[in-house]
Design a protein around this motif. Structure first.
Motif, PDB file in Angstrom:
ATOM      1  N   GLU A   4       0.848  -1.195   0.000  1.00 24.26           N
ATOM      2  CA  GLU A   4       0.000   0.000   0.000  1.00 24.26           C
ATOM      3  C   GLU A   4       0.877   1.236   0.000  1.00 24.26           C
ATOM      4  N   ILE A   5       0.587   2.143  -0.908  1.00 19.83           N
ATOM      5  CA  ILE A   5       1.400   3.330  -1.084  1.00 19.83           C
ATOM      6  C   ILE A   5       1.328   4.275   0.109  1.00 19.83           C
ATOM      7  N   GLU A   6       0.232   4.252   0.866  1.00 20.18           N
ATOM      8  CA  GLU A   6       0.091   5.150   2.009  1.00 20.18           C
ATOM      9  C   GLU A   6       1.196   4.939   3.039  1.00 20.18           C
TER      10      GLU A   6
ATOM     11  N   GLU B 204       1.648  11.320   1.423  1.00 21.01           N
ATOM     12  CA  GLU B 204       0.222  11.570   1.541  1.00 21.01           C
ATOM     13  C   GLU B 204      -0.461  11.187   0.237  1.00 21.01           C
ATOM     14  N   LYS B 205      -1.363  10.208   0.308  1.00 23.38           N
ATOM     15  CA  LYS B 205      -2.079   9.773  -0.881  1.00 23.38           C
ATOM     16  C   LYS B 205      -3.410  10.509  -0.957  1.00 23.38           C
TER      17      LYS B 205
ATOM     18  N   ASN C 273      -0.320  12.453  -5.291  1.00 24.26           N
ATOM     19  CA  ASN C 273       0.307  12.079  -4.026  1.00 24.26           C
ATOM     20  C   ASN C 273       1.381  13.107  -3.711  1.00 24.26           C
ATOM     21  N   PHE C 274       1.616  13.315  -2.430  1.00 21.38           N
ATOM     22  CA  PHE C 274       2.638  14.265  -2.012  1.00 21.38           C
ATOM     23  C   PHE C 274       3.680  13.533  -1.185  1.00 21.38           C
ATOM     24  N   LEU C 275       4.917  13.682  -1.588  1.00 15.90           N
ATOM     25  CA  LEU C 275       6.046  13.050  -0.935  1.00 15.90           C
ATOM     26  C   LEU C 275       6.873  14.152  -0.290  1.00 15.90           C
ATOM     27  N   LYS C 276       6.954  14.137   1.026  1.00 15.38           N
ATOM     28  CA  LYS C 276       7.734  15.133   1.750  1.00 15.38           C
ATOM     29  C   LYS C 276       8.972  14.449   2.282  1.00 15.38           C
ATOM     30  N   GLY C 277      10.101  15.185   2.270  1.00 13.36           N
ATOM     31  CA  GLY C 277      11.319  14.582   2.780  1.00 13.36           C
ATOM     32  C   GLY C 277      12.464  15.548   2.830  1.00 13.36           C
ATOM     33  N   ASN C 278      13.623  15.012   3.180  1.00 15.25           N
ATOM     34  CA  ASN C 278      14.850  15.783   3.328  1.00 15.25           C
ATOM     35  C   ASN C 278      15.714  15.605   2.087  1.00 15.25           C
TER      36      ASN C 278
ATOM     37  N   TYR D 168       2.122   7.265  -8.319  1.00 16.85           N
ATOM     38  CA  TYR D 168       2.370   5.841  -8.137  1.00 16.85           C
ATOM     39  C   TYR D 168       1.777   5.123  -9.333  1.00 16.85           C
ATOM     40  N   LEU D 169       2.627   4.482 -10.131  1.00 17.42           N
ATOM     41  CA  LEU D 169       2.180   3.830 -11.348  1.00 17.42           C
ATOM     42  C   LEU D 169       1.724   2.397 -11.120  1.00 17.42           C
TER      43      LEU D 169
END
Length: 173
Positions: free
Chosen positions: A43-45, A91-92, A98-103, A119-120
């Protein structure tokens, strides 16, 4: 169950673009990188993503006609050969948003950024399961000390403030 998927660099690519002279882009691809994605129950979440880009790999990336804007000078790639990203949250919204947060770390400067991630899905190919993502985003180059002399329109290139990152990443179990 949590599964760690390893990046397949032969099936992945990263494109870096930076605007110059108002309407044009300098571009280049990076093909030497490593990374993984972890997902719980596929699961992508519950996904976390990490990748490293070795900028010493490609001599033509961001190489315009003017020698002073070569990647060597822009990224200080001899002193800082690795760009890294490690997600802190995913965040899906739906399958395509989708939003991908990171450093993100460039030149030993780490900043929190947010990227768009599509997400494909997961597919089986020749008996191997593969997961694929397209990750895009804009990065303010000055946040990472990526500054060099911008020249005026009297015959020299001037550069934009943002770098566009487009990553097509494929992972296998």
């Amino acid at each position: 169950m949590k599964t760690k998927w390893m990046m397949d660099p032969n099936q992945s690519d990263i494109l870096i673009k930076m605007r110059h002279s108002i309407v044009a882009y300098m571009t280049g691809t990076q093909n030497k990188f490593d990374g993984y994605v972890e997902m719980k129950n596929n699961e992508i979440e519950a996904a976390s993503v990490e990748f490293l880009i070795n900028v010493n790999n490609n001599e033509t990336i961001l190489e315009p006609k003017k020698a002073h804007l070569k990647l060597n000078n822009f990224l200080d790639k001899k002193e800082y050969p690795i760009i890294s990203f490690k997600s802190t949250s995913f965040e899906k919204i739906n399958n395509n948003i989708n939003f991908l947060k990171g450093n993100l770390t460039i030149k030993n400067i780490t900043k929190v950024i947010e990227l768009d991630a599509e997400y494909l899905g997961i597919k089986s190919y020749n008996g191997t399961e593969k997961a694929a993502f397209e990750i895009t985003g804009d990065i303010n180059r000055k946040d990472f000390g990526l500054a060099f002399t911008s020249f005026n329109q009297a015959g020299y290139l001037s550069s934009g403030n943002n770098i566009k990152l487009i990553a097509n990443l494929e992972f296998t179990v």
